[in-house]
Design a protein around this motif. Structure first.
Motif, short mmCIF file in Angstrom:
data_model
loop_
_atom_site.label_atom_id
_atom_site.label_comp_id
_atom_site.label_asym_id
_atom_site.label_seq_id
_atom_site.Cartn_x
_atom_site.Cartn_y
_atom_site.Cartn_z
N ARG A 20 -1.30 -3.92 14.30
CA ARG A 20 -2.42 -4.15 13.38
C ARG A 20 -1.96 -4.71 12.05
N PHE B 283 4.19 -3.97 7.51
CA PHE B 283 4.29 -3.54 6.12
C PHE B 283 5.74 -3.65 5.64
N TYR C 67 8.13 -2.15 2.41
CA TYR C 67 8.23 -1.20 1.31
C TYR C 67 9.61 -1.33 0.68
N PHE D 104 4.96 0.37 -1.98
CA PHE D 104 4.33 -0.68 -1.18
C PHE D 104 4.60 -2.05 -1.78
N THR E 76 1.56 -6.36 3.02
CA THR E 76 1.09 -6.21 4.39
C THR E 76 0.81 -7.60 4.95
N TYR F 59 -0.77 -9.55 8.46
CA TYR F 59 -1.65 -9.20 9.57
C TYR F 59 -1.58 -10.15 10.75
N GLN G 245 2.29 -1.17 11.95
CA GLN G 245 1.12 -0.30 12.06
C GLN G 245 0.46 -0.55 13.42
N ALA H 168 -3.39 3.38 15.98
CA ALA H 168 -3.78 4.69 15.46
C ALA H 168 -3.57 4.80 13.96
N ASN H 169 -3.34 3.69 13.30
CA ASN H 169 -3.06 3.67 11.86
C ASN H 169 -1.72 4.26 11.51
N ASN H 170 -0.93 4.63 12.53
CA ASN H 170 0.40 5.14 12.23
C ASN H 170 1.31 4.01 11.79
N LEU H 171 2.28 4.34 10.94
CA LEU H 171 3.32 3.41 10.56
C LEU H 171 4.60 3.79 11.29
N PHE I 4 8.43 3.06 11.36
CA PHE I 4 9.39 2.48 10.44
C PHE I 4 10.68 2.06 11.09
N GLY I 5 11.28 0.99 10.57
CA GLY I 5 12.65 0.65 10.86
C GLY I 5 13.58 1.49 9.99
#
Lengths: 113, 109
Positions: free
Chosen positions: B31, B34, B36, B46, B49, B51, B91, B94-97, B99-100
């Motif tokens: 989705r 991101f 950071y 942040f 983002t 998309y 993302q 489920a809106n989860n992030l 991460f690497g």
């Protein structure tokens, strides 16, 4: 954006005790999350804190160990229960609105002896 | 299995020496991607983002780009204050992030 604060910023705890971490957001947000960052590693999602209902936990994390509350749209708590040295980590709260970026708090550095 | 891989793990640059950080991802239902920045002892800050493939975003000396398999964070003429760990996260639905592990950047004056 959202400004997020966490309390405490750090703590040293004894094995077998519990610690509750508070997360406060300066505006109403849809989503709140709790992450763990172990030393030298990246962030791992523990759970999504749902307002007015039980949190949604990721694989490997259970409610008995990490109970979470979210009584309203700006506040959440994470409890680390029956702690062991393996729980030593940084615990991070994040918040955002549906489909948008997530902002992070400064983290709580936990050391368990 | 969802996976996010960042390279290199660590990068040392002279002040003014431009370079790029890589983030490769394999996730179902991306989705957003991101970026950071994380300074020692602090939470992630942040940056961007992205998309869709082909999208680019810029902020001061940083530019982020996205393809169907990877994202790049380009740093132009870095300064010592750009030293930090840069994290990318995918993302999912489920809106989860997810991460690497990050790239630790050091810019030497």
């Amino acid at each position: 954006s959202a400004v997020i604060s966490q309390k405490p910023s750090r703590d040293i705890c004894q094995r077998g005790t519990s610690l509750t971490i508070q997360c406060q957001v300066d505006s109403q947000v849809t989503m709140m999350f709790w992450y763990r960052q172990q030393p030298g590693q990246s962030l791992t999602l523990i759970a999504t804190a749902n307002q007015g209902s039980e949190a949604t936990y990721e694989s490997g994390f259970v409610i008995d160990k990490f109970p979470i509350s979210r009584p309203n749209l700006t506040f959440s708590t994470l409890t680390v229960s029956n702690m062991s040295p393996e729980d030593s980590s940084i615990y991070l709260c994040s918040a955002g609105r549906q489909g948008n970026e997530q902002f992070f708090g400064p983290g709580t550095r936990l050391t368990v002896l | 299995e969802d996976q996010v891989t960042q390279s290199p793990e660590a990068l040392r640059l002279q002040e003014g020496e431009s370079s790029s950080l890589n983030c490769s991802y394999t996730v179902s239902g991306l989705r957003g991607l991101f970026w950071y920045r994380q300074d020692p002892g602090k939470g992630p800050e942040f940056l961007f983002t992205l998309y869709s493939a082909g999208e680019e975003k810029e902020k001061e000396r940083l530019k982020a780009t996205l393809t169907k398999k990877e994202s790049f964070l380009h740093i132009t003429a870095p300064k010592p204050e750009d030293s930090a760990t840069y994290l990318c996260a995918a993302q999912t639905g489920a809106n989860n992030l997810f991460f690497g592990t990050g790239t630790r950047l050091t810019v030497i004056p």
